[in-house]
Design an enzyme around this catalytic site. Structure first.
Site, PDB file in Angstrom:
ATOM      1  N   CYS A   9       2.648  -8.329  -2.315  1.00 46.27           N
ATOM      2  CA  CYS A   9       3.379  -8.053  -1.065  1.00 46.27           C
ATOM      3  C   CYS A   9       2.672  -7.001  -0.211  1.00 46.27           C
ATOM      4  CB  CYS A   9       4.793  -7.599  -1.415  1.00 46.27           C
ATOM      5  SG  CYS A   9       5.684  -6.817  -0.062  1.00 46.27           S
TER       6      CYS A   9
ATOM      7  N   CYS B  65       4.797  -3.975   0.637  1.00 47.24           N
ATOM      8  CA  CYS B  65       4.910  -3.083  -0.525  1.00 47.24           C
ATOM      9  C   CYS B  65       3.698  -2.159  -0.602  1.00 47.24           C
ATOM     10  CB  CYS B  65       5.025  -3.892  -1.819  1.00 47.24           C
ATOM     11  SG  CYS B  65       6.433  -5.026  -1.865  1.00 47.24           S
TER      12      CYS B  65
END
Length: 359
Positions: A51, A54
């Protein structure tokens, strides 16, 4: 008096997990036990390794963890909810990253939905716990410039320099900040690449000189042509910025700062390496002579290492397997220095060119 076993386990776990700022949790069971041990509550980031958002949040979250590190009754934790699907299922995680606050009394968890910057997250945790904290300034991997040192750093003809021209009031700049900080961390071990920034609102003379019309503006100053900086117009994701610098500077960095599997590889030698283990000794001798000849024309460090590997294999075919295993083990050590990690990774990349399935 003996503690009940469960209490002892939770106590031991509690002492262990709070040894660092952000606690990496490894299972649903560990997550739940650790949350229960948090007397003032727990903030958990549910993330996925792939991600991009993230990765952008990572330096912000680490700073938050460092801020509350000395408060053992508050947990700033995270768990890979993509790998641990039972965690994602239980807490209904449908996107990454998801931040959830778990109150100490076991009441309904609260999903965090405000800005993902250090100030906002700190305020949120402070409100939930009653612990008042001021933002601490961590060492930065991005060099902050001003009017006096701009030319000295940016115009260094030995370095490729990426410059962010920003303003404090700029919302886009604030959103870019954690990504740009991570970018600096990714390239901090590159001697010929510098990631820098300057407040072109405060140092307006620099902004005017470099025709900065909006914020943030990102420009690349190549070491061999400082008079012609290139305006970066690509996506501002970490992956895109890394790809851009790798292309411009010839570096081979991945988003976690480690070297790519292609680092150090030389196609000419790879062609010989791919078949070397399967050759007869006579054929290996012929190839080694060709390699020695090529090494005379190019005396670079990794050319010499290729030559060494060819020679080692000729004497002992098992050497390449043993050496690859040894380097892989060293690279798994968390305490390894960056320079050593780069060296070991490059060697391993070259060894892999000899091994089946790694060409």
């Amino acid at each position: 008096m003996r503690l009940p076993l469960l209490s002892f386990v939770i106590f031991a776990l509690f002492a262990l997990v709070f040894a660092s700022g952000v606690v990496e949790l490894q299972s649903l069971n560990e997550l739940e036990n650790t949350i229960r041990a948090s007397k003032k509550g727990a903030l958990i980031e549910f993330y996925a390794t792939w991600c991009g958002h993230c990765k952008s949040l990572a330096p912000v979250y680490e700073e938050l963890g460092a801020l509350f590190e000395d408060h053992n009754d508050v947990l700033i934790g995270k768990i890979d909810a993509d790998t641990h699907s039972d965690v994602a299922d239980k807490y209904h995680i449908t996107g990454f990253p998801t931040l959830i606050w778990f109150p100490p009394d076991g009441s309904e968890p609260v999903q965090y939905s405000n800005a993902r910057d250090v100030d906002s997250l700190t305020q949120f945790v402070s409100e939930k716990t009653g612990i008042k904290k001021r933002k601490i300034v961590l060492p930065s991997n991005v060099v902050e410039l001003d009017s006096l040192n701009f030319d000295k750093v940016v115009m260094d003809d030995k370095k490729d320099v990426l410059v962010e021209f920003y303003a404090d009031w700029c919302g886009y700049c604030k959103r870019l900040a954690p990504t740009y900080e991570t970018l600096g961390k990714v390239f901090k071990n590159e001697p010929n690449v510098e990631i820098v920034k300057i407040n072109a609102d405060v140092f307006a003379d620099i902004g005017r000189l470099h025709e900065v019309a909006s914020f943030p503006t990102i420009k690349f100053f190549p070491k061999d042509d400082k008079d012609k900086p290139e305006l970066y117009e690509g996506d501002r994701s970490l992956e895109s910025l890394i790809e851009y610098i790798n292309k411009k500077s010839g570096t081979q960095r991945s988003p976690d700062g480690t070297l790519l599997s292609t680092a150090g590889r030389i196609p000419t030698f790879d062609e010989f390496a791919a078949e070397f283990l399967d050759m007869s000794n006579a054929a290996k001798e012929v190839v080694l002579e060709k390699v020695k000849q090529l090494a005379l024309e190019d005396s670079s460090r990794w050319t010499k290492y290729y030559k060494k590997v060819f020679e080692k294999i000729l004497n002992d075919e098992n050497w390449v397997h043993k050496e690859a295993k040894r380097l892989s083990k060293l690279l798994r050590q968390k305490s390894i220095a960056l320079a050593s990690a780069d060296d070991f990774k490059t060697r391993l990349n070259i060894l892999n060119s000899f091994l089946p399935g790694n060409h």
